[in-house]
Design an enzyme around this catalytic site. Structure first.
Site, PDB file in Angstrom:
ATOM      1  N   GLU A   1     -65.196  10.128 -22.819  1.00 41.26           N
ATOM      2  CA  GLU A   1     -64.744   8.995 -22.017  1.00 41.26           C
ATOM      3  C   GLU A   1     -63.374   8.459 -22.453  1.00 41.26           C
ATOM      4  O   GLU A   1     -63.000   7.346 -22.085  1.00 41.26           O
ATOM      5  CB  GLU A   1     -65.787   7.889 -22.069  1.00 41.26           C
ATOM      6  CG  GLU A   1     -67.141   8.319 -21.512  1.00 41.26           C
ATOM      7  CD  GLU A   1     -68.206   7.263 -21.678  1.00 41.26           C
ATOM      8  OE1 GLU A   1     -68.128   6.232 -20.983  1.00 41.26           O
ATOM      9  OE2 GLU A   1     -69.106   7.453 -22.509  1.00 41.26           O
TER      10      GLU A   1
ATOM     11  N   SER B   1     -71.735   6.631 -19.189  1.00 39.50           N
ATOM     12  CA  SER B   1     -70.992   6.940 -17.974  1.00 39.50           C
ATOM     13  C   SER B   1     -71.529   8.153 -17.222  1.00 39.50           C
ATOM     14  O   SER B   1     -70.788   8.897 -16.598  1.00 39.50           O
ATOM     15  CB  SER B   1     -69.500   7.143 -18.284  1.00 39.50           C
ATOM     16  OG  SER B   1     -68.893   5.933 -18.621  1.00 39.50           O
TER      17      SER B   1
ATOM     18  N   TYR C   1     -65.327   7.103 -11.581  1.00 39.65           N
ATOM     19  CA  TYR C   1     -63.941   6.862 -11.973  1.00 39.65           C
ATOM     20  C   TYR C   1     -62.914   7.527 -11.080  1.00 39.65           C
ATOM     21  O   TYR C   1     -61.732   7.550 -11.418  1.00 39.65           O
ATOM     22  CB  TYR C   1     -63.743   7.304 -13.430  1.00 39.65           C
ATOM     23  CG  TYR C   1     -64.627   6.523 -14.375  1.00 39.65           C
ATOM     24  CD1 TYR C   1     -64.466   5.152 -14.523  1.00 39.65           C
ATOM     25  CD2 TYR C   1     -65.647   7.146 -15.084  1.00 39.65           C
ATOM     26  CE1 TYR C   1     -65.282   4.424 -15.371  1.00 39.65           C
ATOM     27  CE2 TYR C   1     -66.465   6.427 -15.939  1.00 39.65           C
ATOM     28  CZ  TYR C   1     -66.276   5.065 -16.079  1.00 39.65           C
ATOM     29  OH  TYR C   1     -67.092   4.346 -16.915  1.00 39.65           O
TER      30      TYR C   1
ATOM     31  N   ARG D   1     -73.898  -4.164 -19.065  1.00 42.59           N
ATOM     32  CA  ARG D   1     -74.212  -3.826 -17.672  1.00 42.59           C
ATOM     33  C   ARG D   1     -75.484  -2.997 -17.660  1.00 42.59           C
ATOM     34  O   ARG D   1     -75.574  -1.980 -18.361  1.00 42.59           O
ATOM     35  CB  ARG D   1     -73.074  -3.027 -17.031  1.00 42.59           C
ATOM     36  CG  ARG D   1     -73.181  -2.940 -15.494  1.00 42.59           C
ATOM     37  CD  ARG D   1     -72.278  -1.872 -14.914  1.00 42.59           C
ATOM     38  NE  ARG D   1     -72.781  -0.542 -15.234  1.00 42.59           N
ATOM     39  CZ  ARG D   1     -72.119   0.357 -15.966  1.00 42.59           C
ATOM     40  NH1 ARG D   1     -70.945   0.067 -16.487  1.00 42.59           N
ATOM     41  NH2 ARG D   1     -72.651   1.545 -16.207  1.00 42.59           N
TER      42      ARG D   1
ATOM     43  N   ASP E   1     -78.164  -0.724 -15.490  1.00 45.90           N
ATOM     44  CA  ASP E   1     -78.226   0.108 -14.293  1.00 45.90           C
ATOM     45  C   ASP E   1     -79.679   0.331 -13.881  1.00 45.90           C
ATOM     46  O   ASP E   1     -80.559   0.503 -14.732  1.00 45.90           O
ATOM     47  CB  ASP E   1     -77.555   1.460 -14.542  1.00 45.90           C
ATOM     48  CG  ASP E   1     -76.079   1.312 -14.885  1.00 45.90           C
ATOM     49  OD1 ASP E   1     -75.462   0.316 -14.456  1.00 45.90           O
ATOM     50  OD2 ASP E   1     -75.536   2.197 -15.577  1.00 45.90           O
TER      51      ASP E   1
ATOM     52  N   GLU F   1     -80.680   2.194 -17.972  1.00 46.25           N
ATOM     53  CA  GLU F   1     -80.042   2.004 -19.272  1.00 46.25           C
ATOM     54  C   GLU F   1     -79.244   0.715 -19.264  1.00 46.25           C
ATOM     55  O   GLU F   1     -78.953   0.152 -18.202  1.00 46.25           O
ATOM     56  CB  GLU F   1     -79.119   3.176 -19.611  1.00 46.25           C
ATOM     57  CG  GLU F   1     -77.933   3.331 -18.678  1.00 46.25           C
ATOM     58  CD  GLU F   1     -77.027   4.486 -19.073  1.00 46.25           C
ATOM     59  OE1 GLU F   1     -77.044   4.880 -20.248  1.00 46.25           O
ATOM     60  OE2 GLU F   1     -76.295   4.982 -18.197  1.00 46.25           O
TER      61      GLU F   1
ATOM     62  N   ASN G   1     -75.592  -0.614 -20.770  1.00 45.49           N
ATOM     63  CA  ASN G   1     -74.307  -0.203 -21.331  1.00 45.49           C
ATOM     64  C   ASN G   1     -73.703  -1.392 -22.081  1.00 45.49           C
ATOM     65  O   ASN G   1     -73.456  -2.442 -21.483  1.00 45.49           O
ATOM     66  CB  ASN G   1     -73.386   0.242 -20.191  1.00 45.49           C
ATOM     67  CG  ASN G   1     -72.088   0.847 -20.649  1.00 45.49           C
ATOM     68  OD1 ASN G   1     -71.530   0.433 -21.659  1.00 45.49           O
ATOM     69  ND2 ASN G   1     -71.600   1.816 -19.906  1.00 45.49           N
TER      70      ASN G   1
ATOM     71  N   GLY H   1     -66.937  -0.472 -18.589  1.00 49.36           N
ATOM     72  CA  GLY H   1     -65.518  -0.235 -18.328  1.00 49.36           C
ATOM     73  C   GLY H   1     -64.792  -1.478 -17.843  1.00 49.36           C
ATOM     74  O   GLY H   1     -65.382  -2.379 -17.236  1.00 49.36           O
TER      75      GLY H   1
END
Length: 318
Positions: free
Chosen positions: A18, A144, A218, A257, A259, A275, A277, A281
């Site tokens: 990443e 990611s 991305y 964050r 998900d 998960e 995070n 980002g």
């Protein structure tokens, strides 16, 4: 909000998969801080990062790294030993959250709904399917959606999976196998504030093709963000509640964050946490800045809120 003028080291780059995303996040953060009058030192992390941080002597480090070793507790432990103040989650939360199996062990006993599944040796999948198809294979400790594969009965990976087929089995010795949950991709950010962490809102992610993998996240134009998500109020509230619970149970700081996958044919019973995070980002396409913006929090203010949370955590330890 208003912070005193600080010297901020923005830690970015590194050598994970990443790295490009981290560089974009870090540059966005650095520019926003400079616009708001802070002194900024950009640090592209290499093996001498501890020496560089010691030379710079920042008031606070903004950790804009993604993936290992910047998100898995390694860099956090180093900065703890150095006595540095840094943004986002500490060592323990980072170690747990980056590891999908440890995350389940931390959250599921507290009633957080997560998919079942198990860790499998990569060699095992070349002999037989670890679960009934369709199922998902993913690295245990990457973010990611790096290296995620959805294995279906009609897929072109082979049956059993071929060693020559392109997938995470070519890179990792162990993988997490989970049942595939049909339905919709949702995500909720949690932002730490002086008055306590707050779940922001729910975004639905609609990839133009395939699923919400690294490229879809991305690459501009590959995913539609529906923000706020057009979902029943019951599901919205459940996502907000679960994201805040995950943030709190894992001991996250700054922002996180969470998900979700939601099988809308099953109602609330079809909602599962995938998960959390710990270092989302901060790029132009990133979800946390987008949700904050919808709530009237501009990018520069968001960066300062995350820094303020780090300063608050430092004071709490004294």
């Amino acid at each position: 909000m208003s912070l005193p003028k600080l010297h901020v080291a923005v830690l970015m780059g590194g050598w994970s998969n990443e790295r490009p995303v981290s560089l974009m996040s870090g540059e966005g953060v650095a520019t926003a801080l400079e616009v708001r009058g802070h002194r900024v030192t950009r640090i592209d992390m290499d093996r001498d990062v501890a020496l560089r941080l010691a030379e710079v002597k920042p008031d606070v480090v903004f950790n804009a790294l993604h993936g290992t070793p910047g998100e898995d507790g390694t860099v956090q432990g180093m900065m703890d030993l150095m006595g540095l103040t840094y943004t986002h989650s500490g060592m323990v939360a980072s170690v747990i959250a980056i590891d999908k199996e440890l995350t389940k062990q931390a959250l599921v006993p507290h009633g957080v709904p997560m998919p079942g599944g198990r860790i499998v040796c990569t060699a095992e999948i070349f002999a037989r399917d670890p679960l009934e198809r369709p199922y998902v294979l993913k690295p245990v400790n990457e973010g990611s959606s790096v290296g995620v594969a959805i294995v279906t009965a009609e897929g072109n990976y082979g049956n059993p999976i071929s060693r020559d087929a392109k997938g995470p089995w070519q890179e990792f010795d162990q993988l997490l196998a989970e049942p595939y949950i049909r339905g919709r991709e949702l995500t909720t950010a949690v932002l730490g504030r002086v008055d306590g962490p707050r779940a922001l809102m729910v975004t639905e992610l609609k990839p133009k093709s395939g699923f919400y993998d690294f490229d879809a996240k991305y690459t501009e134009g590959m995913t539609e963000h529906v923000c706020p998500a057009e979902i029943p109020d019951e599901i919205t509230q459940a996502c907000l509640d679960l994201a805040l619970r995950c943030h709190t149970l894992l001991g996250c700081q700054g922002c996180s964050r969470t998900d979700f996958r939601w099988d809308d044919s099953q109602g609330i019973e079809g909602l599962f946490v995938l998960e959390t995070n710990t270092q989302p980002g901060m790029t132009p396409l990133s979800l946390v800045p987008e949700q904050a913006r919808h709530l009237g929090i501009e990018y520069g203010e968001l960066v300062e809120i995350i820094i303020a949370d780090a300063l608050k955590a430092r004071e709490a330890k004294r």
